[in-house]
Design an enzyme around this catalytic site. Sequence first.
Site, PDB file in Angstrom:
ATOM      1  N   GLU A 247       9.466   6.215 -92.986  1.00 13.97           N
ATOM      2  CA  GLU A 247       8.728   5.199 -93.752  1.00 13.97           C
ATOM      3  C   GLU A 247       9.727   4.063 -93.988  1.00 13.97           C
ATOM      4  O   GLU A 247      10.581   4.146 -94.859  1.00 13.97           O
ATOM      5  CB  GLU A 247       8.218   5.814 -95.054  1.00 13.97           C
ATOM      6  CG  GLU A 247       6.976   5.122 -95.583  1.00 13.97           C
ATOM      7  CD  GLU A 247       7.307   3.907 -96.407  1.00 13.97           C
ATOM      8  OE1 GLU A 247       7.390   2.800 -95.809  1.00 13.97           O
ATOM      9  OE2 GLU A 247       7.486   4.043 -97.614  1.00 13.97           O
ATOM     10  N   CYS A 281       8.157  -1.915-100.194  1.00 11.87           N
ATOM     11  CA  CYS A 281       8.027  -2.084 -98.741  1.00 11.87           C
ATOM     12  C   CYS A 281       6.703  -2.750 -98.344  1.00 11.87           C
ATOM     13  O   CYS A 281       6.621  -3.369 -97.293  1.00 11.87           O
ATOM     14  CB  CYS A 281       8.196  -0.747 -98.041  1.00 11.87           C
ATOM     15  SG  CYS A 281       7.117   0.525 -98.680  1.00 11.87           S
TER      16      CYS A 281
HETATM   17  P1  NAD Z   1      20.468   0.607 -97.835  1.00 11.29           P
HETATM   18  O1  NAD Z   1      19.851   0.597 -96.489  1.00 11.29           O
HETATM   19  O2  NAD Z   1      21.937   0.765 -97.956  1.00 11.29           O
HETATM   20  O3  NAD Z   1      19.836   1.771 -98.721  1.00 11.29           O
HETATM   21  C1  NAD Z   1      18.442   1.994 -98.852  1.00 11.29           C
HETATM   22  C2  NAD Z   1      18.222   3.478 -99.129  1.00 11.29           C
HETATM   23  O4  NAD Z   1      18.579   4.229 -97.981  1.00 11.29           O
HETATM   24  C3  NAD Z   1      19.111   3.993-100.259  1.00 11.29           C
HETATM   25  O5  NAD Z   1      18.372   4.877-101.057  1.00 11.29           O
HETATM   26  C4  NAD Z   1      20.245   4.714 -99.554  1.00 11.29           C
HETATM   27  O6  NAD Z   1      20.746   5.793-100.300  1.00 11.29           O
HETATM   28  C5  NAD Z   1      19.577   5.194 -98.295  1.00 11.29           C
HETATM   29  N1  NAD Z   1      20.505   5.278 -97.176  1.00 11.29           N
HETATM   30  C6  NAD Z   1      21.299   4.286 -96.701  1.00 11.29           C
HETATM   31  N2  NAD Z   1      22.017   4.717 -95.657  1.00 11.29           N
HETATM   32  C7  NAD Z   1      21.681   6.021 -95.475  1.00 11.29           C
HETATM   33  C8  NAD Z   1      22.077   7.019 -94.532  1.00 11.29           C
HETATM   34  N3  NAD Z   1      22.956   6.758 -93.567  1.00 11.29           N
HETATM   35  N4  NAD Z   1      21.526   8.247 -94.644  1.00 11.29           N
HETATM   36  C9  NAD Z   1      20.612   8.527 -95.607  1.00 11.29           C
HETATM   37  N5  NAD Z   1      20.198   7.624 -96.509  1.00 11.29           N
HETATM   38  C10 NAD Z   1      20.718   6.390 -96.439  1.00 11.29           C
HETATM   39  O7  NAD Z   1      20.064  -0.733 -98.514  1.00 11.29           O
HETATM   40  P2  NAD Z   1      19.945  -1.195-100.029  1.00 11.29           P
HETATM   41  O8  NAD Z   1      20.850  -2.343-100.267  1.00 11.29           O
HETATM   42  O9  NAD Z   1      20.001  -0.062-100.985  1.00 11.29           O
HETATM   43  O10 NAD Z   1      18.456  -1.690 -99.984  1.00 11.29           O
HETATM   44  C11 NAD Z   1      18.103  -2.789 -99.183  1.00 11.29           C
HETATM   45  C12 NAD Z   1      17.246  -2.456 -98.025  1.00 11.29           C
HETATM   46  O11 NAD Z   1      16.776  -1.131 -98.031  1.00 11.29           O
HETATM   47  C13 NAD Z   1      16.025  -3.325 -98.070  1.00 11.29           C
HETATM   48  O12 NAD Z   1      16.204  -4.431 -97.255  1.00 11.29           O
HETATM   49  C14 NAD Z   1      14.902  -2.462 -97.615  1.00 11.29           C
HETATM   50  O13 NAD Z   1      14.620  -2.708 -96.253  1.00 11.29           O
HETATM   51  C15 NAD Z   1      15.411  -1.071 -97.684  1.00 11.29           C
HETATM   52  N6  NAD Z   1      14.667  -0.250 -98.656  1.00 11.29           N
HETATM   53  C16 NAD Z   1      13.420   0.128 -98.289  1.00 11.29           C
HETATM   54  C17 NAD Z   1      12.690   0.910 -99.155  1.00 11.29           C
HETATM   55  C18 NAD Z   1      11.294   1.319 -98.797  1.00 11.29           C
HETATM   56  O14 NAD Z   1      10.525   1.641 -99.675  1.00 11.29           O
HETATM   57  N7  NAD Z   1      10.931   1.352 -97.507  1.00 11.29           N
HETATM   58  C19 NAD Z   1      13.228   1.273-100.384  1.00 11.29           C
HETATM   59  C20 NAD Z   1      14.515   0.862-100.720  1.00 11.29           C
HETATM   60  C21 NAD Z   1      15.244   0.094 -99.829  1.00 11.29           C
END
Ligand code: NAD
Length: 474
Positions: A247, A281
């Site tokens: 997702e 999202c």
């Molecule tokens: P990020 O990509 O670092 O983190 C987003 C989430 O993914 C966090 O909960 C993090 O713990 C998890 N994550 C990151 N790398 C991971 C890995 N290698 N393995 C497992 N989990 C991992 O980014 P951020 O600065 O926290 O958030 C920004 C971006 O994240 C946004 O641009 C958005 O696209 C995305 N995001 C999407 C949703 C959603 O509902 N689809 C929710 C939160 C963040």
Amino acid sequence: MYPEVRLHIAGNWRTTSESMPILNPATGAEIGRHPVATRQDLDEALAAAERGFKVWRAVSVVDRSKILRKAANLLRERADTIAPIMTLEQGKILGESRAEIMIGADVIDWFAEEGRRVYGRTIPSRSDTIVQISAREPVGPVACFTPWNFPINQAVRKLAAALCTGCSVILKGPEDTPASCGELVRVFLDAGVPGDVLSYVLGVPSDISEYLIPSPVIRKISFTGSTPVGKKLAALAGLHMKRATMELGGHAPAIIFNDADIDSAVSILMSNKIRCAGQVCVSPTRLLVQDSVFDEFAGRFSKAIGDVKVGNGMEPDTKMGPLVAARRISAMEEFVENAKENGAEVMTGGRRIGNQGFFYAPTVLANVPTSAKIMNEEPFGPLVAINRFSDEDEAVSEANRLPYGLAAYAYTRSLDRINRLSAGIETGMLSINHHGLALPEVPFGGIKDSGYGSEGGSEALEAYLNIKFLTLKM
Ligand code: NAD
């Protein structure tokens, strides 16, 4: 008020020697620390998931359903305690925190019931001495990875679907918002889910996912987060032949036609834009407005969103809270500067609010060229781009231009057009003349770079089930 955050592994809540800070996004102050799981913790969680799966799949579906119903009731009973915890760590306004918890309880109730309807099929055979059955059984231990924007709702969809079908789970929760997600785990355990069946871990996200996904114990993964991270995890899952639900990000177009109810479009799109400070999202991000109503819509939308009271989510008159972390402020600044450099007009906002906490003003950028970053990458914050179009084909082609395909919205009174949009827009979910997504009983998920699989409706159960074909000669 903010509880101590612990991991839950093999029936015990525990801390570890290493920890990381948790900040209140409204003040920037440290409100607690979360433990960082070690390899030893992850190995113990894996062993528990393996044992737990054997135990849980053997529990009758009726008894599993009763435990889940109890969890839903406990979550409702604890809503007033958990909501302030969520607001403290996430920043969203208290009313949104409470609503998220209540809908989370509805999600559990719905899966508790739907899990009882995992039916097989009898397939007519070519001989009257042979019986052929297509049966469905739980896929096995699942590793779930959930983000910080909806600490309970992103997790509850995965946990309830996995648990109702008989799977055990290791949940890697959100490090920015670990306490409210931990309270959700506690609700399931207090309701009677055995300790080995549900583990809760936190730490360095990539360390945990790269260790759990290849483990032979894990049979399926489910991730919610950004498209770049999702692609990495899906590739790892593919390498190890693990089933996956993804997702991922979106960049939702909202098309406002000249026959739309403009009052309703302004009000629905505005309230959905400020929800969770736009960190959603399915948040509307590209507003495409037909020429003859462009000025009216853009003016009224900008005024409405510019008047929104931004502040600490604990205060009753606040309508939009802060962003989750300082890194999201830098991300907003980059989007806005880049849009301005590309010639966009800032109709409202376009700036950080104050120096304390992570507040950013709801921002409307108008006439934004498609070369600008915000027209191509998910902003994930309180920003919208408003652009004009003249005919339907142009709007549909802009809606479909990006590799994302999560949510899309349209406002029009024409049934013919609704018919064409339903077929023409490349999206996992299309909501017309209202915002009707994410209910427990309806599918939720994207296509293209927004991922695959569904996290709602009966479709969500498929992700946690294997098909087993049985044939027997009488
Ligand atoms: P990020 O990509 O670092 O983190 C987003 C989430 O993914 C966090 O909960 C993090 O713990 C998890 N994550 C990151 N790398 C991971 C890995 N290698 N393995 C497992 N989990 C991992 O980014 P951020 O600065 O926290 O958030 C920004 C971006 O994240 C946004 O641009 C958005 O696209 C995305 N995001 C999407 C949703 C959603 O509902 N689809 C929710 C939160 C963040």
